[in-house]
Design a protein around this motif. Sequence first.
Motif, mmCIF file in Angstrom:
data_model
loop_
_atom_site.group_PDB
_atom_site.id
_atom_site.type_symbol
_atom_site.label_atom_id
_atom_site.label_comp_id
_atom_site.label_asym_id
_atom_site.label_seq_id
_atom_site.Cartn_x
_atom_site.Cartn_y
_atom_site.Cartn_z
ATOM 1 N N HIS A 169 -3.417 -111.592 44.440
ATOM 2 C CA HIS A 169 -3.457 -111.990 45.855
ATOM 3 C C HIS A 169 -2.767 -110.961 46.738
ATOM 4 O O HIS A 169 -2.011 -110.124 46.259
ATOM 5 C CB HIS A 169 -2.818 -113.368 46.076
ATOM 6 C CG HIS A 169 -1.367 -113.472 45.704
ATOM 7 N ND1 HIS A 169 -0.930 -113.808 44.442
ATOM 8 C CD2 HIS A 169 -0.227 -113.280 46.431
ATOM 9 C CE1 HIS A 169 0.392 -113.821 44.416
ATOM 10 N NE2 HIS A 169 0.859 -113.498 45.603
ATOM 11 N N GLU A 219 -2.817 -115.239 50.532
ATOM 12 C CA GLU A 219 -1.859 -116.310 50.751
ATOM 13 C C GLU A 219 -1.243 -116.136 52.130
ATOM 14 O O GLU A 219 -0.638 -115.105 52.419
ATOM 15 C CB GLU A 219 -0.752 -116.268 49.692
ATOM 16 C CG GLU A 219 -1.288 -116.581 48.315
ATOM 17 C CD GLU A 219 -0.208 -116.606 47.250
ATOM 18 O OE1 GLU A 219 -0.571 -116.734 46.080
ATOM 19 O OE2 GLU A 219 0.981 -116.478 47.612
ATOM 20 N N HIS A 271 3.295 -108.741 50.732
ATOM 21 C CA HIS A 271 3.255 -108.147 49.395
ATOM 22 C C HIS A 271 1.857 -108.243 48.805
ATOM 23 O O HIS A 271 1.002 -108.971 49.300
ATOM 24 C CB HIS A 271 4.283 -108.799 48.451
ATOM 25 C CG HIS A 271 4.046 -110.248 48.132
ATOM 26 N ND1 HIS A 271 4.604 -111.287 48.850
ATOM 27 C CD2 HIS A 271 3.323 -110.848 47.157
ATOM 28 C CE1 HIS A 271 4.241 -112.441 48.327
ATOM 29 N NE2 HIS A 271 3.457 -112.210 47.295
ATOM 30 N N GLU A 317 4.395 -107.610 43.667
ATOM 31 C CA GLU A 317 4.671 -108.723 42.756
ATOM 32 C C GLU A 317 3.800 -108.502 41.530
ATOM 33 O O GLU A 317 2.631 -108.116 41.657
ATOM 34 C CB GLU A 317 4.290 -110.046 43.460
ATOM 35 C CG GLU A 317 4.484 -111.291 42.617
ATOM 36 C CD GLU A 317 4.102 -112.573 43.361
ATOM 37 O OE1 GLU A 317 3.299 -112.505 44.324
ATOM 38 O OE2 GLU A 317 4.609 -113.642 42.986
HETATM 39 CO CO CO Z 1 2.869 -113.674 45.911
#
Ligand code: CO
Length: 134
Positions: A7, A54, A79, A130
Amino acid sequence: MIGRLNHVAIVVPDLGPATALYRDTLGASVSAPVDLPEHGVTTVFVELPNTKIELLHPLGEGSPIAKFLASNPAGGIHHVCYEVDDILAARDRLKADGLRVLGDGEPRIGAHGKPVLFLHPKDCLGTLVEIEQA
Ligand code: CO
Protein backbone atom coordinates in the motif's frame (compact mmCIF):
# COMPACT_ATOMS: atom_id res chain seq x y z
CA MET A 1 13.91 -9.31 -1.49
CA ILE A 2 10.95 -6.94 -1.53
CA GLY A 3 7.87 -8.16 -3.30
CA ARG A 4 4.56 -6.52 -4.05
CA LEU A 5 3.69 -2.94 -3.20
CA ASN A 6 1.22 -3.58 -0.41
CA HIS A 7 0.00 0.00 0.00
CA VAL A 8 0.75 3.68 -0.19
CA ALA A 9 -0.37 5.62 2.89
CA ILE A 10 -1.61 9.19 2.53
CA VAL A 11 -2.22 11.42 5.55
CA VAL A 12 -5.31 13.56 5.03
CA PRO A 13 -6.69 16.51 6.97
CA ASP A 14 -10.31 15.32 6.69
CA LEU A 15 -11.39 11.77 5.90
CA GLY A 16 -14.80 12.79 4.51
CA PRO A 17 -13.61 14.74 1.47
CA ALA A 18 -10.64 12.39 1.03
CA THR A 19 -12.95 9.38 0.89
CA ALA A 20 -15.28 11.20 -1.48
CA LEU A 21 -12.37 12.00 -3.80
CA TYR A 22 -11.34 8.35 -4.03
CA ARG A 23 -14.86 6.89 -4.10
CA ASP A 24 -16.85 9.40 -6.13
CA THR A 25 -14.35 11.26 -8.28
CA LEU A 26 -11.69 8.60 -8.85
CA GLY A 27 -14.24 5.77 -8.76
CA ALA A 28 -12.40 3.42 -6.41
CA SER A 29 -13.79 0.94 -3.92
CA VAL A 30 -13.33 2.33 -0.39
CA SER A 31 -13.99 0.95 3.09
CA ALA A 32 -15.79 2.65 5.94
CA PRO A 33 -13.39 4.44 8.32
CA VAL A 34 -11.68 2.03 10.71
CA ASP A 35 -10.32 3.29 14.05
CA LEU A 36 -6.98 1.72 14.94
CA PRO A 37 -6.38 3.15 18.44
CA GLU A 38 -3.22 1.08 18.97
CA HIS A 39 -1.75 2.87 15.93
CA GLY A 40 -3.21 6.30 16.67
CA VAL A 41 -4.94 6.52 13.30
CA THR A 42 -8.29 6.23 11.62
CA THR A 43 -7.91 4.55 8.24
CA VAL A 44 -9.98 4.30 5.10
CA PHE A 45 -8.78 1.45 2.89
CA VAL A 46 -8.96 2.10 -0.84
CA GLU A 47 -8.86 -1.15 -2.81
CA LEU A 48 -7.23 -0.97 -6.23
CA PRO A 49 -6.78 -3.95 -8.57
CA ASN A 50 -3.05 -4.17 -7.90
CA THR A 51 -2.52 -2.52 -4.51
CA LYS A 52 -4.15 -0.44 -1.79
CA ILE A 53 -4.16 3.17 -0.74
CA GLU A 54 -4.60 3.93 2.93
CA LEU A 55 -6.04 7.28 3.87
CA LEU A 56 -4.82 8.08 7.38
CA HIS A 57 -6.09 10.63 9.87
CA PRO A 58 -4.76 11.13 13.42
CA LEU A 59 -6.72 9.45 16.21
CA GLY A 60 -6.32 10.45 19.84
CA GLU A 61 -3.51 12.14 21.72
CA GLY A 62 0.04 11.58 20.57
CA SER A 63 -0.85 10.15 17.17
CA PRO A 64 2.34 9.25 15.29
CA ILE A 65 1.05 11.16 12.25
CA ALA A 66 -0.01 14.37 14.07
CA LYS A 67 3.31 16.10 13.42
CA PHE A 68 3.28 15.06 9.77
CA LEU A 69 -0.16 16.60 9.32
CA ALA A 70 0.94 19.77 11.11
CA SER A 71 3.84 20.08 8.65
CA ASN A 72 1.68 19.06 5.67
CA PRO A 73 -1.71 20.61 6.41
CA ALA A 74 -3.10 19.75 2.96
CA GLY A 75 -2.05 16.11 3.44
CA GLY A 76 0.66 14.14 1.69
CA ILE A 77 2.19 10.75 1.04
CA HIS A 78 3.36 9.37 4.38
CA HIS A 79 4.89 5.98 3.56
CA VAL A 80 5.03 3.12 1.10
CA CYS A 81 4.74 -0.51 2.18
CA TYR A 82 6.51 -3.41 0.49
CA GLU A 83 5.85 -7.05 1.18
CA VAL A 84 8.59 -9.43 2.27
CA ASP A 85 8.47 -13.18 2.87
CA ASP A 86 10.46 -13.18 6.10
CA ILE A 87 10.51 -9.95 8.06
CA LEU A 88 13.30 -10.92 10.46
CA ALA A 89 15.56 -12.04 7.62
CA ALA A 90 14.74 -8.82 5.76
CA ARG A 91 15.45 -6.72 8.85
CA ASP A 92 18.79 -8.37 9.49
CA ARG A 93 19.87 -7.97 5.88
CA LEU A 94 18.83 -4.30 5.78
CA LYS A 95 20.56 -3.56 9.08
CA ALA A 96 23.70 -5.28 7.85
CA ASP A 97 23.58 -2.89 4.88
CA GLY A 98 23.41 0.07 7.27
CA LEU A 99 19.73 0.93 7.12
CA ARG A 100 18.17 2.10 10.35
CA VAL A 101 15.06 0.33 11.59
CA LEU A 102 12.75 2.59 13.60
CA GLY A 103 11.68 1.87 17.16
CA ASP A 104 13.25 -1.04 19.02
CA GLY A 105 13.79 -2.96 15.80
CA GLU A 106 11.26 -5.63 16.67
CA PRO A 107 8.30 -6.14 14.31
CA ARG A 108 4.92 -4.83 15.46
CA ILE A 109 1.53 -5.98 14.30
CA GLY A 110 0.42 -3.50 11.64
CA ALA A 111 -2.94 -2.34 10.36
CA HIS A 112 -3.52 -5.65 8.54
CA GLY A 113 -2.69 -7.93 11.44
CA LYS A 114 0.71 -8.79 9.96
CA PRO A 115 4.19 -8.02 11.36
CA VAL A 116 5.66 -4.75 10.12
CA LEU A 117 8.78 -2.62 10.52
CA PHE A 118 9.60 0.90 9.39
CA LEU A 119 12.89 2.01 7.86
CA HIS A 120 14.39 5.43 8.45
CA PRO A 121 13.43 7.80 5.60
CA LYS A 122 16.94 9.27 5.51
CA ASP A 123 18.20 5.83 4.50
CA CYS A 124 15.49 5.35 1.84
CA LEU A 125 15.63 8.35 -0.48
CA GLY A 126 13.58 10.56 1.79
CA THR A 127 10.70 8.09 1.94
CA LEU A 128 9.41 6.34 5.03
CA VAL A 129 9.33 2.65 4.06
CA GLU A 130 7.25 0.01 5.81
CA ILE A 131 7.96 -3.65 5.23
CA GLU A 132 5.26 -6.18 5.95
CA GLN A 133 5.52 -9.93 6.17
CA ALA A 134 2.82 -10.92 3.72
CO1 CO B 1 1.27 1.27 6.30
